[in-house]
Each structure stands twice: as structure tokens, then as C-alpha cells.
Design an enzyme around this catalytic site. Structure first.
Site, PDB file in Angstrom:
ATOM      1  N   GLU A   1      42.811  27.712  40.300  1.00  0.00           N
ATOM      2  CA  GLU A   1      42.460  26.691  39.298  1.00  0.00           C
ATOM      3  C   GLU A   1      43.688  26.352  38.448  1.00  0.00           C
ATOM      4  O   GLU A   1      43.701  25.360  37.726  1.00  0.00           O
ATOM      5  CB  GLU A   1      41.343  27.212  38.362  1.00  0.00           C
ATOM      6  CG  GLU A   1      39.995  27.402  39.049  1.00  0.00           C
ATOM      7  CD  GLU A   1      38.991  28.174  38.168  1.00  0.00           C
ATOM      8  OE1 GLU A   1      39.246  28.362  36.956  1.00  0.00           O
ATOM      9  OE2 GLU A   1      37.946  28.583  38.718  1.00  0.00           O
TER      10      GLU A   1
ATOM     11  N   ASP B   1      45.523  45.847  39.847  1.00  0.00           N
ATOM     12  CA  ASP B   1      45.522  47.300  39.941  1.00  0.00           C
ATOM     13  C   ASP B   1      44.434  47.772  40.917  1.00  0.00           C
ATOM     14  O   ASP B   1      43.301  47.275  40.890  1.00  0.00           O
ATOM     15  CB  ASP B   1      45.254  47.881  38.542  1.00  0.00           C
ATOM     16  CG  ASP B   1      45.296  49.389  38.502  1.00  0.00           C
ATOM     17  OD1 ASP B   1      46.409  49.940  38.575  1.00  0.00           O
ATOM     18  OD2 ASP B   1      44.220  50.023  38.407  1.00  0.00           O
TER      19      ASP B   1
HETATM   20  C1  NOJ Z   1      47.306  52.443  39.727  1.00  0.00           C
HETATM   21  C2  NOJ Z   1      48.249  52.501  38.588  1.00  0.00           C
HETATM   22  O1  NOJ Z   1      49.532  52.138  39.033  1.00  0.00           O
HETATM   23  C3  NOJ Z   1      48.195  53.921  38.045  1.00  0.00           C
HETATM   24  O2  NOJ Z   1      49.195  54.163  37.096  1.00  0.00           O
HETATM   25  C4  NOJ Z   1      46.816  54.134  37.476  1.00  0.00           C
HETATM   26  O3  NOJ Z   1      46.686  55.483  37.060  1.00  0.00           O
HETATM   27  C5  NOJ Z   1      45.727  53.822  38.493  1.00  0.00           C
HETATM   28  N1  NOJ Z   1      45.979  52.632  39.250  1.00  0.00           N
HETATM   29  C6  NOJ Z   1      44.382  53.666  37.829  1.00  0.00           C
HETATM   30  O4  NOJ Z   1      44.327  52.462  37.107  1.00  0.00           O
END
Ligand code: NOJ
Length: 518
Positions: free
Chosen positions: A242, A201
Site C-alpha cells: 500500500e 522478527d
Molecule cells: C530473534 C531476535 O533476533 C532475537 O534477539 C530475539 O530474542 C528473538 N527473535 C525473539 O524475539
């Protein structure tokens, strides 16, 4: 050798909205486990689950309060293990959503960090004194417009902490080696448990200007995509390596393709990257061609493309592309089908967001049902499994009250109805997936763009003696089909395509053909 993450699609499940097994109105892991046939029917290579970790749900799971467990709303760690085992038994890999940039403000690390300036976890997050005028330390803004500044003042210790998203999601300080080491251990925890990969993310946020300089007056942003990002990513990749046969796909939310491609370089960073330039394209053949060619020109030959046009943060394909040039809309369903063919036939891994296989539009969410800070509820509406006239208002998603309203036309768009209809979007997507699963040409064949006249995107896929031609008509008028010689129609996205129409593409139609004499 073709890797598993190159062969078939990655299917994104938004667990809150997939299937609810216990009637609380929120989807869960057992609900997902009960519907793995649906995924198998789409021949997916992997399922990517948006976060299922313990969370106060300020950002619906992207605010994680325990990085190594499952939220009771979704089930238990044992349920997740069972899900992984069931997926593996069907040849489906499992990818979890790892959120390394921030935690929840309820994570024990942050509770300790905010407790005092002297706490050993203080420097795990980004704390600073305010500006001389009493305002925040710099001009950085939250990704969410409604939040405003990316800083919140903490009364108790008299400093400000950084949050690139909501104030409930404080940013970890990756400049601190202890943070990096702790996050590497989280990767080891999940991969060691048998998970096949991670979606990273907000990867572009992992490296910021360590001097925290303001963005204003600079020709670049200081709050993301700093040079150190790549070294940090290489550190993550070393941990991933790993374990055999794993994959990392990065959310690199940058609208600048060279910068995105930099995260795929060298064979020691990402395996795949979400390409947000693609998601922001207008419905225009020339724009799509340019974006595809630009990626290919920039990426090293061994870098592998990934293509997506829908996820839980963007208006659904059938809604986004509904309006045509100079008309009032109605193009959404046909274009959603054309997109399915486009993603299947491009060289690269397709990512499908749950519900795309049904051609779902955005749901209408009345003001009193809005729950997301950034307007993303409409694309997160629960999946309709069965007709409400038979299964009740939860449409087979839940027996309780769904956490968000379903799409208006659940009766017609639900899985059960579409599965019984050979001309439905679901049947088309299943057919396309099966074709790709049986076709090395579609999986890894060479790709070449073909000039097909204005408004038509066309490309060849070639492998040994096999030659396939894909074409998408981005216009609302018939267009000539760019084929000389004999060709066999493998699939058309137009269920009403007249049998004799072999020289033409209909409005919003896409086709896949096998060319003779390869
Ligand atoms: C990207 C994610 O796809 C989204 O849904 C989220 O609000 C933000 N990153 C923060 O984690």
C-alpha cells in the site's frame, strides 16, 4: 531498475549498544542521530534498528508492550521522526524491527487475555488446558534452552499459554483474524510515518500447526514454518505494498535453504531473507561455495540474495572464526577483514552488524554482569568510539556505567583510532563500501564461481565491459591467485601485502581485482 535495498549494505544498529546521549549507560536515538556520519562513511543504503518500542526488556526490546511508540529509555516518537528525517537527508533509509509473533506479557492485550477465560482478548494468544498428566499441552520447547518448555501455567485461569521464547513473550494467535488485522495496522502505523521497511522478527514462527500436535514422532516440526506461513506473509506484503518503495526482510530462522527460499518466492512475499545457513558455516571455502550455489540454484531468478555473517544473536565474526585448523587462534582479525570483502563483492545485499566494521571480537562478560537468558551478551557489548585513555572507561559510548562491559581492547579498536589509521579494518570497510557504491558491477553485475583450487573461494562479477574477480583464501597458507592475464588489484584485505606479490594470496587474505580486456 535497481532498488535501494539492492544497492548498498543494510547496517544493523543494536540501539542499546550504539551510542548513549544521556549518560544512563544505555544507547539511545539521540546518540545514534549524533553518529550518522559514521553510517554515511560506510555508504550504507539503510539502517535497521533492533526494537526501540516500549518494553520491560525481558528480551531487550523483543518483548514489546506498546507496538506503536518508543521506549523512554531510547527517546520519544519525535526523536524517531527526527532520526528518520536526518537519515533521509543523507540518503539513508530506515528499517524498524517488527515483532509480530509475540508481545510482552505486559502488553495490554495480554493483560486482558490472562485476566479471565471470558475476556474478549482471551483468544488473541494461545491458551490451552494441560495434558492429562498435569503437564504442558504438548512437547514444544522454547527457542532458549534455559527456558525449557514453551508453555507456562497461569494459576488464575488454570490454563497454559504458549511462548516460543521467554515466558515474558507470549505468542499471539495468528489463527485469529482479529490479531492479523491488528498487526497489519501496526505495519500501516510505521510505514505511514515514513519508515522505509521492516525486519520481520521470527517470521517462521507466525504459522504453527493449528492442532498443536507434538513434535516427537513426527518427521517435521509442528511449532513453526507451517504451510499457512506463506499466505500470512502475502497478507503482510499486501499491506506493505500500500506504500511505495518499501522493503521487508524476514528473519526466517530455518537451517534448510529450500524452506528459506520459499519465503522469497512469487514476488509477493519477502524482498529479502536472512540466511542462517550462511551464519552456521564452518570457515571453509567449499562450504561457502556450496551454500552460495545452492541459494542461486533454488531461488527464482528475480529473488534477490542477502548475505550476513553477524548479528546480535551470534558470536562475533572475529571470535567465531578465530581458531584455525590445528592452531590456537589469532585468525579472527584477518578473517573479519576477509568477510568484509566477501559480503561486499557477493551478488546480493550485505548486512553488517554494528562493530563488524571495526572487526570487534566478543566482549568478555563476567558471570555477575550476565543479563541475557541465552548467552548473547558478548556480541552485544557497546561500541567503543574513543580511546578510554582519553574519553574514560565508557570509551565515548557513554559518560556513565555501560550496561554491558566493553571489549577488552577498546583502546586500539575504537572508531577514532581506526579512522586515523589507513590500514585499519574500518578504513578497509569504508574503502570497500565506496567501491561498491561506485560500481554497478558490484551492485547488480552477473556472478559466476571460478575454480581456484582447494581452500580458495573465487568468483567473477561482470557487467557490460567490466570484469571483477574476488578471491578469499580460507586457508592459513599462501595460495595461488586464480588469474591469467592482466589484472589490477583494487583492494587487498592484508595491510602488509608485499607490493610484488601478484601471483599469490596470503593466508586469510581476500582480494578484489579488475581484469583487463573485459
Ligand atoms: C530473534 C531476535 O533476533 C532475537 O534477539 C530475539 O530474542 C528473538 N527473535 C525473539 O524475539
Amino acid at each position: 531498475m535497481t532498488e535501494w535495498w539492492q544497492r548498498g549494505a543494510v547496517y544493523q544498529v543494536y540501539p542499546r549498544s550504539f551510542a548513549d546521549s544521556d549518560g544512563d549507560g544505555v544507547g539511545d536515538l539521540r546518540g545514534l542521530r549524533a553518529h550518522l556520519d559514521h553510517l554515511a562513511g560506510l555508504s550504507v543504503a539503510a539502517v535497521w534498528l533492533s526494537p526501540v518500542f516500549p518494553s520491560p526488556m525481558a528480551d531487550f526490546g523483543y518483548d514489546v508492550s506498546d507496538l506503536c511508540d518508543v521506549d523512554p529509555l531510547f527517546g520519544t516518537l519525535a526523536d524517531l521522526d527526527d532520526l528518520v528525517a536526518d537519515c533521509h537527508a543523507r540518503g539513508i533509509r530506515v528499517v524498524l524491527d517488527w515483532v509480530p509473533n509475540h508481545t510482552s506479557d505486559q502488553h495490554p492485550w495480554f493483560l486482558a487475555s490472562r485476566s479471565s477465560r471470558e475476556d474478549p482478548r482471551r483468544d488473541w494468544y494461545v491458551w490451552r488446558d494441560g495434558a492429562p498428566d498435569g503437564g504442558p499441552p504438548n512437547d514444544w520447547r522454547s527457542e532458549f534452552a534455559a527456558v525449557g518448555p514453551a508453555w507456562t501455567h497461569d494459576e488464575r485461569t488454570g490454563q497454559w499459554y504458549l511462548h516460543s521464547y521467554t515466558p515474558q513473550q507470549p505468542d499471539l494467535d495468528w489463527e485469529n483474524p482479529a490479531v492479523e488485522a491488528a498487526m497489519h495496522d501496526v505495519v500501516r502505523f510505521w510505514l505511514g510515518r515514513g519508515v522505509d521497511g521492516l525486519r520481520i522478527d521470527a517470521l517462521q514462527r507466525l504459522a504453527k500447526d493449528p492442532l498443536l500436535r507434538s513434535n516427537a514422532g513426527s518427521d517435521r516440526r509442528h511449532d513453526q514454518d507451517w504451510e499457512t506461513a506463506h499466505e500470512r506473509l502475502r497478507g503482510i506484503r499486501r499491506v506493505v505494498d500500500e506504500f511505495p518503495d518499501r522493503m521487508i526482510v524476514g528473519e526466517v530462522y530455518l537451517l534448510d535453504l529450500p524452506r528459506v527460499v520459499a519465503y522469497l518466492a512469487g514476488g509477493d512475499q519477502l524482498h529479502l531473507a536472512h540466511n542462517f545457513v550462511f551464519v552456521h558455516l564452518p570457515w571453509d571455502a567449499e562450504a561457502f561455495r556450496a551454500a552460495i550455489e545452492e541459494f542461486e540454484a533454488l531461488a527464482e531468478p528475480e529473488a534477490w540474495p542477502a548475505w550476513f555473517l553477524g548479528n546480535h544473536d551470534h558470536s562475533r565474526i572475529a571470535t567465531r572464526y578465530d581458531i584455525g585448523d590445528g592452531d590456537d587462534g589469532g585468525h579472527g582479525p584477518a578473517r573479519a577483514r576477509a568477510v568484509a570483502l566477501l559480503l561486499t563483492a557477493l551478488r546480493g545485499t550485505p548486512f553488517l552488524y554494528q562493530g563488524d566494521e571495526l572487526g570487534l571480537p566478543d566482549a568478555v562478560v563476567p558471570p555477575d554482569r550476565v543479563v541475557d537468558v541465552d548467552g548473547r551478551d558478548p556480541e552485544r557489548a557497546p561500541l567503543p568510539w574513543r580511546p578510554p585513555s582519553v574519553a574514560g572507561p565508557g570509551a565515548g559510548f557513554t559518560t556513565g556505567d555501560p550496561w554491558l562491559p566493553l571489549v577488552a581492547d577498546a583502546e586500539r579498536l575504537c572508531v577514532e583510532r581506526q579512522a586515523a589509521d589507513a590500514s585499519s579494518t574500518l578504513s578497509l570497510v569504508r574503502r570497500l563500501a565506496a567501491l561498491r557504491a561506485g560500481s554497478p558491477t558490484l551492485q547488480t553485475g552477473r556472478q559466476r564461481m571460478v575454480d581456484a583450487g582447494p581452500g580458495v573461494l573465487a568468483w567473477l562479477r561482470e557487467d557490460d565491459d567490466d570484469r571483477l574477480l574476488a578471491a578469499v583464501n580460507f586457508t592459513s597458507e599462501p595460495r595461488p591467485l586464480p588469474v591469467d592475464g592482466e589484472a589490477t588489484l583494487l583492494v587487498s584485505t592484508d595491510p602488509g601485502r608485499p607490493p610484488g606479490r601478484d601471483v599469490e594470496l596470503g593466508p586469510d587474505e581476500a582480494v578484489l581485482l579488475r581484469l583487463a580486456g573485459g
